[in-house]
Each structure stands twice: as structure tokens, then as C-alpha cells.
Scaffold this active site. Structure first.
Site, PDB file in Angstrom:
ATOM      1  N   THR A 128      39.230  38.298  42.381  1.00  0.00           N
ATOM      2  CA  THR A 128      39.431  38.479  40.945  1.00  0.00           C
ATOM      3  C   THR A 128      40.775  39.153  40.682  1.00  0.00           C
ATOM      4  O   THR A 128      41.060  40.219  41.221  1.00  0.00           O
ATOM      5  CB  THR A 128      38.297  39.363  40.375  1.00  0.00           C
ATOM      6  OG1 THR A 128      37.064  38.914  40.929  1.00  0.00           O
ATOM      7  CG2 THR A 128      38.248  39.276  38.866  1.00  0.00           C
ATOM      8  N   HIS A 187      31.676  39.031  51.009  1.00  0.00           N
ATOM      9  CA  HIS A 187      32.455  38.651  52.190  1.00  0.00           C
ATOM     10  C   HIS A 187      31.582  38.348  53.403  1.00  0.00           C
ATOM     11  O   HIS A 187      32.037  37.686  54.344  1.00  0.00           O
ATOM     12  CB  HIS A 187      33.510  39.714  52.494  1.00  0.00           C
ATOM     13  CG  HIS A 187      34.542  39.746  51.410  1.00  0.00           C
ATOM     14  ND1 HIS A 187      35.432  38.722  51.217  1.00  0.00           N
ATOM     15  CD2 HIS A 187      34.773  40.640  50.413  1.00  0.00           C
ATOM     16  CE1 HIS A 187      36.189  38.987  50.161  1.00  0.00           C
ATOM     17  NE2 HIS A 187      35.803  40.150  49.665  1.00  0.00           N
ATOM     18  N   GLU A 201      28.112  39.541  39.373  1.00  0.00           N
ATOM     19  CA  GLU A 201      29.420  39.286  38.752  1.00  0.00           C
ATOM     20  C   GLU A 201      29.514  37.799  38.487  1.00  0.00           C
ATOM     21  O   GLU A 201      29.169  36.992  39.355  1.00  0.00           O
ATOM     22  CB  GLU A 201      30.544  39.638  39.726  1.00  0.00           C
ATOM     23  CG  GLU A 201      30.785  41.088  39.906  1.00  0.00           C
ATOM     24  CD  GLU A 201      31.921  41.295  40.920  1.00  0.00           C
ATOM     25  OE1 GLU A 201      32.694  40.367  41.185  1.00  0.00           O
ATOM     26  OE2 GLU A 201      31.995  42.399  41.444  1.00  0.00           O
ATOM     27  N   GLU A 252      33.572  48.246  33.630  1.00  0.00           N
ATOM     28  CA  GLU A 252      34.031  48.499  34.996  1.00  0.00           C
ATOM     29  C   GLU A 252      35.553  48.450  34.967  1.00  0.00           C
ATOM     30  O   GLU A 252      36.154  47.423  34.637  1.00  0.00           O
ATOM     31  CB  GLU A 252      33.489  47.452  35.977  1.00  0.00           C
ATOM     32  CG  GLU A 252      33.986  47.733  37.402  1.00  0.00           C
ATOM     33  CD  GLU A 252      33.459  46.746  38.445  1.00  0.00           C
ATOM     34  OE1 GLU A 252      32.393  46.140  38.247  1.00  0.00           O
ATOM     35  OE2 GLU A 252      34.154  46.590  39.466  1.00  0.00           O
ATOM     36  N   ARG A 304      32.122  29.385  46.454  1.00  0.00           N
ATOM     37  CA  ARG A 304      32.850  29.497  47.728  1.00  0.00           C
ATOM     38  C   ARG A 304      32.191  30.473  48.698  1.00  0.00           C
ATOM     39  O   ARG A 304      32.394  30.383  49.889  1.00  0.00           O
ATOM     40  CB  ARG A 304      34.301  29.878  47.491  1.00  0.00           C
ATOM     41  CG  ARG A 304      34.499  31.290  47.005  1.00  0.00           C
ATOM     42  CD  ARG A 304      35.955  31.665  47.008  1.00  0.00           C
ATOM     43  NE  ARG A 304      36.692  31.010  45.939  1.00  0.00           N
ATOM     44  CZ  ARG A 304      37.812  31.515  45.414  1.00  0.00           C
ATOM     45  NH1 ARG A 304      38.315  32.628  45.908  1.00  0.00           N
ATOM     46  NH2 ARG A 304      38.422  30.919  44.436  1.00  0.00           N
ATOM     47  N   HIS A 319      29.129  38.119  43.593  1.00  0.00           N
ATOM     48  CA  HIS A 319      29.850  37.305  42.607  1.00  0.00           C
ATOM     49  C   HIS A 319      29.482  35.850  42.865  1.00  0.00           C
ATOM     50  O   HIS A 319      29.824  35.301  43.907  1.00  0.00           O
ATOM     51  CB  HIS A 319      31.355  37.541  42.787  1.00  0.00           C
ATOM     52  CG  HIS A 319      32.206  36.846  41.774  1.00  0.00           C
ATOM     53  ND1 HIS A 319      33.550  37.069  41.663  1.00  0.00           N
ATOM     54  CD2 HIS A 319      31.905  35.933  40.802  1.00  0.00           C
ATOM     55  CE1 HIS A 319      34.044  36.340  40.679  1.00  0.00           C
ATOM     56  NE2 HIS A 319      33.062  35.623  40.151  1.00  0.00           N
ATOM     57  N   ASN A 323      29.318  45.381  47.500  1.00  0.00           N
ATOM     58  CA  ASN A 323      29.481  43.949  47.266  1.00  0.00           C
ATOM     59  C   ASN A 323      29.448  43.213  48.611  1.00  0.00           C
ATOM     60  O   ASN A 323      30.244  43.529  49.508  1.00  0.00           O
ATOM     61  CB  ASN A 323      30.823  43.724  46.544  1.00  0.00           C
ATOM     62  CG  ASN A 323      31.102  42.257  46.278  1.00  0.00           C
ATOM     63  OD1 ASN A 323      30.908  41.412  47.134  1.00  0.00           O
ATOM     64  ND2 ASN A 323      31.593  41.962  45.095  1.00  0.00           N
ATOM     65  N   ARG A 357      30.414  32.458  42.138  1.00  0.00           N
ATOM     66  CA  ARG A 357      31.581  31.767  41.563  1.00  0.00           C
ATOM     67  C   ARG A 357      31.242  30.336  41.193  1.00  0.00           C
ATOM     68  O   ARG A 357      30.380  29.710  41.804  1.00  0.00           O
ATOM     69  CB  ARG A 357      32.725  31.767  42.589  1.00  0.00           C
ATOM     70  CG  ARG A 357      33.465  33.085  42.650  1.00  0.00           C
ATOM     71  CD  ARG A 357      34.633  32.978  43.619  1.00  0.00           C
ATOM     72  NE  ARG A 357      35.533  34.091  43.443  1.00  0.00           N
ATOM     73  CZ  ARG A 357      36.600  34.082  42.655  1.00  0.00           C
ATOM     74  NH1 ARG A 357      36.915  33.005  41.976  1.00  0.00           N
ATOM     75  NH2 ARG A 357      37.355  35.141  42.546  1.00  0.00           N
ATOM     76  N   HIS A 364      37.549  47.469  42.755  1.00  0.00           N
ATOM     77  CA  HIS A 364      38.545  46.505  43.226  1.00  0.00           C
ATOM     78  C   HIS A 364      39.601  47.202  44.077  1.00  0.00           C
ATOM     79  O   HIS A 364      40.295  48.089  43.610  1.00  0.00           O
ATOM     80  CB  HIS A 364      39.232  45.726  42.102  1.00  0.00           C
ATOM     81  CG  HIS A 364      39.604  44.349  42.567  1.00  0.00           C
ATOM     82  ND1 HIS A 364      40.693  44.123  43.356  1.00  0.00           N
ATOM     83  CD2 HIS A 364      38.986  43.157  42.416  1.00  0.00           C
ATOM     84  CE1 HIS A 364      40.725  42.829  43.666  1.00  0.00           C
ATOM     85  NE2 HIS A 364      39.711  42.224  43.110  1.00  0.00           N
TER      86      HIS A 364
END
Ligand code: PXP
Length: 237
Positions: free
Chosen positions: A101, A10, A70, A151, A49, A43, A7, A45, A191
Site C-alpha cells: 500500500t 506475507h 484491510e 490508522e 496476490r 489484506h 499482519n 486484494r 506501515h
């Protein structure tokens, strides 16, 4: 060996902190693939963000492994997914105030609504996963709603403060993975997984893929993306 999906949200977080165009999550994704990652996750959003729609469009063009988007199960996101067609959509709960999340999606409480949305995604050729807590009732609901993958949320395991709690949490994950796999679902997990806690999860036979973001990007800042992904792959192996 379980597959590793990286992922890169970040990386986009650092970019958005300056509102300019570096560092580029698309380049990070390409380096992760070069290092052997089996998939790329982002993801998108509602508040945009970190990842932007343009990132997802570019990733769709360049990702050679598998692109997993996601997103919340909203009308806007379903339309974006139907247009961009990632390989997989993972439906997640989303709250504006959260840092990341928190908790799995309540599929059980929303089967009817999710059933319609999942069937639209599947008709568009997208494989649908739901991000759920290690809870048998949520897995049954995911099957009823038409999901093809679950998941399993590993956050409670990752955040366990002592060995007893960790054992309780891993037991829940083991049982949930076995139940889902027996029921014909593909099983992923993610996660809070990092270089210290990934091995027991990677050892669960039914878990075919792990989705890992923060710890890999954090290490990549120090050692580079290629090395960070290779080190994680070594642990999973
Ligand atoms: N899986 C899902 C569904 C997530 O929402 C996240 C966080 O974006 C992850 C996996 C990756 O979590 P982490 O960044 O803690 O590795």
C-alpha cells in the site's frame, strides 16, 4: 501499552509463490495470538496476490482476538466484508502495480462515496477504520465519512533517510494522533514499522494499536512466529 495487531499477508505470499497450501497464514495467525498479539490483520486484494477469500473465512472462525480486514472500498469487497463480518474493516487505497500500500486513502476527495459504503459496513456490525496520511484534513474527512478509527500511515517516518526528516515525520504523526483522538476517533498506526523504529511510535499516547506485518514475518522466518511477536511486544511495552 499500545496493542499489537499482526499482519500475516506475507506468510500467504510465500504460499502463493508455489501455489500450494503451505505455509498457512491461518496457522501463523494462531501462533501470533499464542504469543500475545492483540489482533490479526489481512489484506484481501482485488488481484488475490496473497490472502484468499478462504483465508479470511477461516480466520473469522479461529481468530480469538480481533480480525481486521484491510480492503479497497469496492462493491465486491464491501459485499465480502458484509458476509464474513470481520471485527474491523480498514479501507485502504489499492493499485495493482504497487508492491505494498502506497500512501493513505484520499478520504477528503471521496467523502460522499465512502459515507455510503462505511454506513453499510457499520450497519452490518463492522467497525470501520480508514488508513490515512498524517493529515488533519484527511482526519476531518474521515469523521465526515463516518469512520470510527483512523490508522495513521507511518511509511514516511519509517522511510526517512536522516534524523531531521524523521523528526518532521514523527511530529506530523504526533499532531495527527492528538487531533484524531480529541475529535473522538480511535487511533492506530502502521506501515514500515520494525524492530528498530517502533518505539517512538509506541510512545505516542493516543496511538492505541499498531499494525505490523513485514518485519514480524521476516523475523519469524529466522526465529519463529512466537518469538518474533514476543520480541515486538517487548519493544512496544
Ligand atoms: N497497515 C496497512 C493499512 C497496510 O496496508 C499495511 C501493509 O499491508 C500495514 C499496516 C503493515 O505494513 P508492514 O507490512 O510494512 O508492517
Amino acid at each position: 501499552m499500545a496493542r499489537l495487531a499482526v499482519n500475516v499477508d506475507h506468510v500467504a505470499n510465500v504460499r502463493q509463490a508455489r501455489g500450494i497450501d503451505i505455509p498457512d497464514p491461518v496457522m501463523a495467525a494462531m501462533l501470533a495470538e499464542l504469543a500475545g498479539a492483540h489482533g490479526i490483520v489481512v489484506h484481501l486484494r482485488e488481484d488475490r496476490r496473497h490472502i484468499q477469500e478462504r483465508d479470511v473465512e477461516l480466520l473469522r472462525l479461529v481468530v480469538k482476538t480481533k480480525l481486521n480486514l484491510e480492503m479497497a472500498a469496492t462493491r465486491e469487497m464491501i459485499d465480502i466484508a458484509k458476509r464474513i463480518k470481520p471485527d474491523v474493516v480498514t479501507l485502504v487505497p489499492e493499485r495493482r502495480e504497487e508492491l505494498t500500500t502506497e500512501g493513505g486513502l484520499d478520504v477528503k476527495g471521496n467523502v460522499k462515496d465512502l459515507e455510503g459504503k462505511i454506513s453499510q459496513l457499520r450497519e452490518a456490525g463492522v467497525v470501520v477504520s480508514t488508513f490515512i496520511d498524517p493529515d488533519i484534513n484527511q482526519i476531518k474527512a474521515a469523521i465526515d465519512a463516518g469512520a470510527q478509527i483512523v490508522e495513521i500511515h507511518t511509511g514516511a517516518y519509517a522511510e526517512a533517510k536522516d534524523e531531521t526528516t524523521r523528526k518532521i515525520e514523527i511530529d506530523k504523526i504526533v499532531k495527527a494522533a492528538a487531533f484524531a483522538s480529541k475529535a473522538g476517533l480511535k487511533v492506530s498506526a502502521g506501515h514500515g514499522l520494525n524492530y528498530r523504529n517502533v518505539e517512538p511510535i509506541a510512545a505516542i499516547q493516543e496511538i492505541e494499536e499498531m499494525s505490523i506485518g513485514h518485519s514480524i514475518v521476516a523475523r519469524a522466518i529466522m526465529v519463529g512466529m512466537v518469538e518474533a511477536v514476543r520480541e515486538m511486544l517487548r519493544l512496544i511495552r
